[in-house]
Design a protein around this motif. Structure first.
Motif, mmCIF file in Angstrom:
data_model
loop_
_atom_site.group_PDB
_atom_site.id
_atom_site.type_symbol
_atom_site.label_atom_id
_atom_site.label_comp_id
_atom_site.label_asym_id
_atom_site.label_seq_id
_atom_site.Cartn_x
_atom_site.Cartn_y
_atom_site.Cartn_z
ATOM 1 N N ILE A 311 0.832 -1.205 0.000
ATOM 2 C CA ILE A 311 0.000 0.000 0.000
ATOM 3 C C ILE A 311 0.868 1.256 0.000
ATOM 4 N N ARG A 312 1.996 1.218 0.705
ATOM 5 C CA ARG A 312 2.933 2.352 0.653
ATOM 6 C C ARG A 312 3.550 2.467 -0.728
ATOM 7 N N TRP A 313 4.067 1.371 -1.242
ATOM 8 C CA TRP A 313 4.798 1.371 -2.513
ATOM 9 C C TRP A 313 3.889 1.785 -3.665
ATOM 10 N N GLN A 314 2.651 1.328 -3.639
ATOM 11 C CA GLN A 314 1.717 1.663 -4.710
ATOM 12 C C GLN A 314 1.131 3.060 -4.531
ATOM 13 N N THR A 315 0.768 3.428 -3.314
ATOM 14 C CA THR A 315 0.076 4.695 -3.019
ATOM 15 C C THR A 315 -1.058 4.902 -4.023
ATOM 16 N N PRO A 316 -2.163 4.164 -3.856
ATOM 17 C CA PRO A 316 -3.208 4.157 -4.895
ATOM 18 C C PRO A 316 -3.907 5.488 -5.109
ATOM 19 N N LEU A 317 -3.941 6.370 -4.108
ATOM 20 C CA LEU A 317 -4.403 7.741 -4.315
ATOM 21 C C LEU A 317 -3.182 8.649 -4.255
ATOM 22 N N ALA A 318 -2.828 9.242 -5.379
ATOM 23 C CA ALA A 318 -1.580 10.001 -5.461
ATOM 24 C C ALA A 318 -1.607 11.261 -4.616
ATOM 25 N N HIS A 319 -2.781 11.863 -4.465
ATOM 26 C CA HIS A 319 -2.837 13.113 -3.713
ATOM 27 C C HIS A 319 -4.209 13.311 -3.086
ATOM 28 N N MET A 320 -4.273 14.253 -2.189
ATOM 29 C CA MET A 320 -5.513 14.817 -1.669
ATOM 30 C C MET A 320 -5.333 16.327 -1.577
ATOM 31 N N ARG A 321 -6.431 17.044 -1.807
ATOM 32 C CA ARG A 321 -6.378 18.504 -1.809
ATOM 33 C C ARG A 321 -7.113 19.073 -0.598
ATOM 34 N N ARG A 322 -6.654 20.212 -0.139
ATOM 35 C CA ARG A 322 -7.325 20.979 0.898
ATOM 36 C C ARG A 322 -7.355 22.450 0.471
ATOM 37 N N THR A 323 -8.102 23.272 1.203
ATOM 38 C CA THR A 323 -8.145 24.711 0.975
ATOM 39 C C THR A 323 -7.840 25.421 2.289
#
Length: 432
Positions: A311-323
């Motif tokens: 799960i670390r190596w793959q990181t299936p969601l590359a990013h998350m955004r905030r404001t």
């Protein structure tokens, strides 16, 4: 300096560009698995990096582990309510109001109510999340394990022998879709609709041929089918599935239709894309690191730890955004109220300052669960234990049957800066 989309990933050299022109939101680099150098340079020279203008607008990139942790755990300063993904600025000419069809106008107006609890702040977020959390609570997970194991066995036993096939379709998609149907109590024979709806929302290649109207019609079909399920469960004795929990929850039973659809999409994508791409990524990682595969075959007790490393190596969601909700600082950089802030989990999980040999795949890595892939704070992935259990059970059953799963060609990766995954992974299984 305005950033541009990169098309020729092979020719791109992030070390040759002026640091201020770097824009990591490059679908072509993710598709080619060529984004690593860009993030390495940002972590080294500009770990909190501002892109003033480009295809995705202006935003800050947070690329180091500790800075990502800081942003992710401060929901008061960094809000999810403005959206959780970095969206590309529309390059399509806006259709004049007078030229909109009645269906397009209705869809536009209804989309104002399209919401999901991951894109909310407390207290609304907490109330809606707590309503559905029991589906992945330990007592329910314990009941699901036997079901997961039975389905994993059937899927693996049905795989083609002595021929190459697409692991993504035959295993990754099939197992996760079956589990989604179970936790939604969705008609099992129609389960592949769940995958299609997920692909439509994430812009997957499999639905690239669909027009905007066709995609809207598919999502309306999703809402219609789940509304029928809702109506069959509302004010009825509770059952251990997500629709029953939403229909009878004190904080969710009055949801408007498009808010219901928003939460459905969140739960479908969260339960589908992340797990399925980790299932595929694990096979690829082991093939790229044969000594680690040999280590695993000789000691299957390493499977639970390896799951976290996958799960670390793959990181299936590359990013998350905030404001940003107020003026603040991260690592000495001044961020203004209203600025978009992107946490690049895919970079933080390869942070040299946090991990020894961060680019390596190590099945017995110490403290393997301390990765960023599930996020932190109030928005930490609700289904993280279910994802880990699916991967663990699958690899336990793989170990019983196959000496190894051999990758037979290059994978085809998704062209996305958000979903880091695969559409094809050609493999051949070798029985024990």
């Amino acid at each position: 300096m305005s950033a541009q989309l990169i098309e020729d990933a092979e020719a791109y050299d992030p070390w040759a560009e002026p640091i201020e022109s770097l824009d990591p939101a490059q679908p072509a680099l993710f598709e080619a698995d060529a984004h690593w150098g860009l993030f390495e340079r940002l972590r080294t020279e500009s770990p909190v990096h501002y892109t003033p203008d480009g295809p995705h607008g202006a935003y800050w990139s947070i690329t180091r582990y500790q800075d990502i942790f800081t942003v992710d755990t401060d929901h008061e300063t960094f809000s999810s309510a403005g959206g959780i993904a970095l969206a590309r600025k529309s390059t399509e000419a806006r259709v004049p109001e007078k030229d909109l069809t009645e269906e397009q106008r209705r869809w536009r107006d209804q989309m104002g109510g399209f919401a999901m609890f991951i894109a909310m702040d407390p207290p609304r977020h907490d109330l809606q999340r707590s309503t559905v959390a029991p589906v992945v609570a330990p007592p329910n997970l314990a009941k699901l394990e036997d079901t997961i194991r039975e389905r994993a066995r059937r899927i693996l036993d049905s795989l083609p022998k002595n021929e190459t096939f697409n692991w993504v379709d035959k295993v990754s998609v099939e197992l996760t879709t079956q589990m989604l149907a179970t936790i939604f109590d969705f008609p099992f024979e129609q389960r592949h609709k769940l995958t299609q709806w997920s692909d439509i929302v994430t812009g997957a290649e499999s639905v690239a041929h669909l027009s905007g109207d066709e995609r809207r019609a598919a999502l309306m079909d999703c809402l219609g089918q789940f509304t029928m399920l809702w109506n069959a469960k509302v004010d009825k004795p509770a059952t251990p599935d997500l629709v029953s929990m939403l229909a009878n929850g004190a904080e969710t039973r009055e949801m408007k239709p498009f808010e219901f659809l928003g939460n459905l999409i969140l739960l479908i994508v969260g339960g589908n894309d992340t797990t399925r791409n980790s299932i595929s990524g694990g096979v690829l990682a082991l093939n790229q690191n044969p000594a680690e595969y040999a280590k695993l075959r000789s000691n299957p007790a390493l499977i639970p730890n390896m799951v976290s490393e996958i799960i670390r190596w793959q990181t299936p969601l590359a990013h998350m955004r905030r404001t940003a909700t107020r003026d603040t600082e991260v690592a000495g950089r001044k961020i203004r109220q209203g600025d978009k802030v992107v946490m690049w989990y895919v970079s933080g999980n390869r942070d040299e300052a946090q991990l020894e040999n961060p680019n390596g795949f190590v099945v017995d890595r110490a403290r393997a669960r301390e990765h960023l892939s599930f996020g932190f704070g109030i928005h930490r992935c609700m289904g993280n234990r279910l994802a880990e259990m699916q991967l663990r059970v699958l690899w336990e059953e793989i170990h019983k049957r196959f000496e190894f799963v051999e990758v037979m060609g290059e994978p085809k990766r998704t062209r996305s800066i958000f979903i880091k995954g695969y559409s094809q992974l050609p493999v051949r299984v070798h029985a024990k």
